[in-house]
Motif scaffolding. Structure first.
Motif, PDB file in Angstrom:
ATOM      1  N   THR A  15       0.780  -1.240   0.000  1.00 23.09           N
ATOM      2  CA  THR A  15       0.000   0.000   0.000  1.00 23.09           C
ATOM      3  C   THR A  15       0.806   1.282   0.000  1.00 23.09           C
ATOM      4  OG1 THR A  15      -0.156   0.034   2.431  1.00 23.09           O
ATOM      5  CG2 THR A  15      -1.890  -1.141   1.238  1.00 23.09           C
ATOM      6  N   TYR A  47      -1.724  -0.328  -8.831  1.00 21.15           N
ATOM      7  CA  TYR A  47      -2.514   0.869  -8.578  1.00 21.15           C
ATOM      8  C   TYR A  47      -4.000   0.638  -8.849  1.00 21.15           C
ATOM      9  CZ  TYR A  47       2.075   3.033  -8.498  1.00 21.15           C
ATOM     10  OH  TYR A  47       3.373   3.353  -8.186  1.00 21.15           O
ATOM     11  N   ARG A  76      -5.737  -2.162  -7.496  1.00 16.38           N
ATOM     12  CA  ARG A  76      -6.336  -2.777  -6.307  1.00 16.38           C
ATOM     13  C   ARG A  76      -5.225  -3.048  -5.302  1.00 16.38           C
ATOM     14  NH1 ARG A  76      -8.853  -8.031  -8.906  1.00 16.38           N
ATOM     15  NH2 ARG A  76      -9.340  -6.453 -10.477  1.00 16.38           N
ATOM     16  N   PRO A  77      -5.552  -3.051  -3.992  1.00 11.89           N
ATOM     17  CA  PRO A  77      -4.519  -3.288  -2.971  1.00 11.89           C
ATOM     18  C   PRO A  77      -4.233  -4.779  -2.812  1.00 11.89           C
ATOM     19  CG  PRO A  77      -6.611  -2.794  -1.926  1.00 11.89           C
ATOM     20  CD  PRO A  77      -6.840  -2.659  -3.406  1.00 11.89           C
ATOM     21  N   PRO A 132     -14.668   1.071   3.478  1.00 12.56           N
ATOM     22  CA  PRO A 132     -13.654   1.824   4.226  1.00 12.56           C
ATOM     23  C   PRO A 132     -14.228   2.620   5.392  1.00 12.56           C
ATOM     24  CG  PRO A 132     -13.223   1.975   1.881  1.00 12.56           C
ATOM     25  CD  PRO A 132     -14.554   1.296   2.017  1.00 12.56           C
ATOM     26  N   PHE A 165       0.318   6.844   0.985  1.00 13.31           N
ATOM     27  CA  PHE A 165      -0.524   5.679   0.733  1.00 13.31           C
ATOM     28  C   PHE A 165      -0.987   5.649  -0.718  1.00 13.31           C
ATOM     29  CE2 PHE A 165      -1.618   6.325   5.322  1.00 13.31           C
ATOM     30  CZ  PHE A 165      -1.201   5.091   5.784  1.00 13.31           C
ATOM     31  N   VAL A 166      -0.898   4.478  -1.336  1.00 12.73           N
ATOM     32  CA  VAL A 166      -1.656   4.228  -2.562  1.00 12.73           C
ATOM     33  C   VAL A 166      -3.072   3.830  -2.162  1.00 12.73           C
ATOM     34  CG1 VAL A 166      -1.846   2.784  -4.626  1.00 12.73           C
ATOM     35  CG2 VAL A 166       0.398   3.570  -3.854  1.00 12.73           C
ATOM     36  N   TYR A 167      -3.154   2.990  -1.132  1.00 10.38           N
ATOM     37  CA  TYR A 167      -4.433   2.638  -0.520  1.00 10.38           C
ATOM     38  C   TYR A 167      -4.298   2.809   0.988  1.00 10.38           C
ATOM     39  CZ  TYR A 167      -5.894   0.710  -4.997  1.00 10.38           C
ATOM     40  OH  TYR A 167      -6.227   0.566  -6.310  1.00 10.38           O
ATOM     41  N   THR A 168      -5.313   3.394   1.622  1.00 11.99           N
ATOM     42  CA  THR A 168      -5.276   3.676   3.053  1.00 11.99           C
ATOM     43  C   THR A 168      -5.473   2.390   3.862  1.00 11.99           C
ATOM     44  OG1 THR A 168      -7.665   4.021   3.240  1.00 11.99           O
ATOM     45  CG2 THR A 168      -6.308   5.937   2.602  1.00 11.99           C
ATOM     46  N   GLU A 202      -8.990   1.204   3.491  1.00  9.82           N
ATOM     47  CA  GLU A 202      -9.268   0.596   2.185  1.00  9.82           C
ATOM     48  C   GLU A 202      -8.683  -0.807   2.090  1.00  9.82           C
ATOM     49  OE1 GLU A 202      -9.573   4.451  -0.786  1.00  9.82           O
ATOM     50  OE2 GLU A 202      -7.583   3.800  -0.119  1.00  9.82           O
ATOM     51  N   LEU A 203      -7.492  -1.008   2.651  1.00  9.75           N
ATOM     52  CA  LEU A 203      -6.885  -2.336   2.620  1.00  9.75           C
ATOM     53  C   LEU A 203      -7.712  -3.333   3.424  1.00  9.75           C
ATOM     54  CD1 LEU A 203      -4.601  -4.358   1.999  1.00  9.75           C
ATOM     55  CD2 LEU A 203      -3.399  -3.469   4.017  1.00  9.75           C
ATOM     56  N   TYR A 232     -10.912  -4.092   1.607  1.00 10.54           N
ATOM     57  CA  TYR A 232     -10.696  -4.906   0.405  1.00 10.54           C
ATOM     58  C   TYR A 232     -10.476  -6.371   0.756  1.00 10.54           C
ATOM     59  CZ  TYR A 232      -8.662  -6.607  -3.945  1.00 10.54           C
ATOM     60  OH  TYR A 232      -8.401  -7.334  -5.081  1.00 10.54           O
TER      61      TYR A 232
END
Length: 337
Positions: free
Chosen positions: A108, A130, A132-133, A178, A255-258, A261-262, A265
């Motif tokens: 992430t 980029y 999906r996590p 999220p 973060f690419v994903y917070t 969000e991780l 997901y």
């Protein structure tokens, strides 16, 4: 509250106990022992007090926190007997802070992603990271706690550490968003996703994900800090030290994903369980591959994270060997086919 796991000696051999950790007082509190004392003071028999307290605070922290909010409520009650159930931190033999039913490790942090692809793949990151996590699943049988020795498999010459946050699931959940994901997180710990970089390069093209390059060891600890003690995960400072030398300074950022969000997901089309560990992915410059320096047999690795503490492990001085390794098979295709 800070919660960890230690090994203690009993007449029946070693057993694991769950403890509240008070670093500022240089002590831990055996929660089962403390709660039994609380029950005794309320009139319970010794036998019943012991049975109830061990049911509430078993050696499996995953089982303990599956009781939901009652776990921390009873833990806080147990602290009223803390002085009579305390052990000096210096006398403690640590075990992995959690015994997770499942380990999942994500990807992430943008800085680490860029550094890894630049130094290992020698190219820009693939578009898919980029979109999906992504995450992989790890071996729960090879977890190591604070101060435990970590093996160095003989199949590698490039042993690496990875400084990550471990999100510990406290409440089951499925198909989360999220907005509600962090409400299912009990706390955070330091997660060391030990890696064999040269083996990882060989396993990647198979297309089955990480195998021996990851599953030989996962570091978890030294303890878990509950989320109510963390104002914000973002911005926490980290540091990597090897044999006392600072190798890198890092921070929870880019973060690419917070975290939310991780966690959300991972829950999609699946099921989060109490005690599951979800690794954040490596913080920027939190791995040796990013700076071109790896670990040697006998090295001591310390990963520090603000709000938690320091996870320390020494790598075995002798590499671990096996009696068998598969021989490569002939490639059945001619070049160009």
């Amino acid at each position: 509250m800070k919660i960890g796991r230690i090994s203690v000696s009993t007449p029946d051999g070693e057993t694991t106990r769950v403890v509240a950790v008070e670093p500022e007082q240089d002590r831990v509190i055996d929660l089962a022992r403390a709660y039994a004392l609380v029950l005794r003071r309320g009139g319970a028999t010794a036998e019943r007090a012991r049975a109830v307290s061990l049911a509430l605070f078993p050696g499996s922290l995953s089982t303990g926190i599956s009781a939901g909010d009652a776990f921390l409520a009873r833990a806080n009650e147990a602290l009223s007997a803390a002085d009579d159930a305390a052990i000096a931190i210096g006398d403690v033999s640590w075990r992995a802070a959690i015994d997770p039913p499942v380990i999942r490790d994500g990807l992430t942090f943008g800085t680490h992603i860029e550094n890894y692809f630049k130094n290992v793949v020698h190219d820009k990151p693939v578009r898919e990271v980029y979109q999906r996590p992504g995450f992989f699943k790890g071996n729960t049988a090879t977890i190591y706690g604070h101060n435990q020795e970590v093996p160095y498999p003989s199949i590698s010459e490039k042993l690496d550490y990875e400084l990550e946050i471990g999100y510990i699931v406290g409440k089951p959940g499925r198909n989360l968003t999220p907005d509600d994901a962090l409400g299912h997180v009990f706390g955070i710990t330091i997660f060391n996703d030990w890696s064999l970089r040269d083996v990882q390069a060989l396993e990647g093209p198979i297309g089955m994900g990480a195998q021996h390059s990851k599953d030989f060891a996962y570091g978890i600890g030294p303890w878990i800090t509950t989320l109510d003690e963390i104002n914000s995960i973002e911005g926490l400072a980290g540091q990597v030290r090897v044999n006392g030398e600072v190798r890198s300074e890092t921070r929870v950022e880019n973060f690419v994903y917070t975290p939310a969000e991780l966690v959300a997901y991972v829950s999609l089309y699946g099921q989060l369980q109490a005690g599951d560990l979800i690794g954040s992915g490596t913080m920027g410059f939190g791995a040796g591959v990013e700076i071109g320096r790896f670990i040697e047999p006998g090295d001591e690795v310390e990963l520090a994270l603000e709000g938690i503490g320091t996870l320390r492990n020494r790598v075995a001085s002798q590499k671990e060997t096996t009696d068998w390794w598969p021989a490569p098979r002939p490639y059945p295709f001619e070049d160009g086919e």
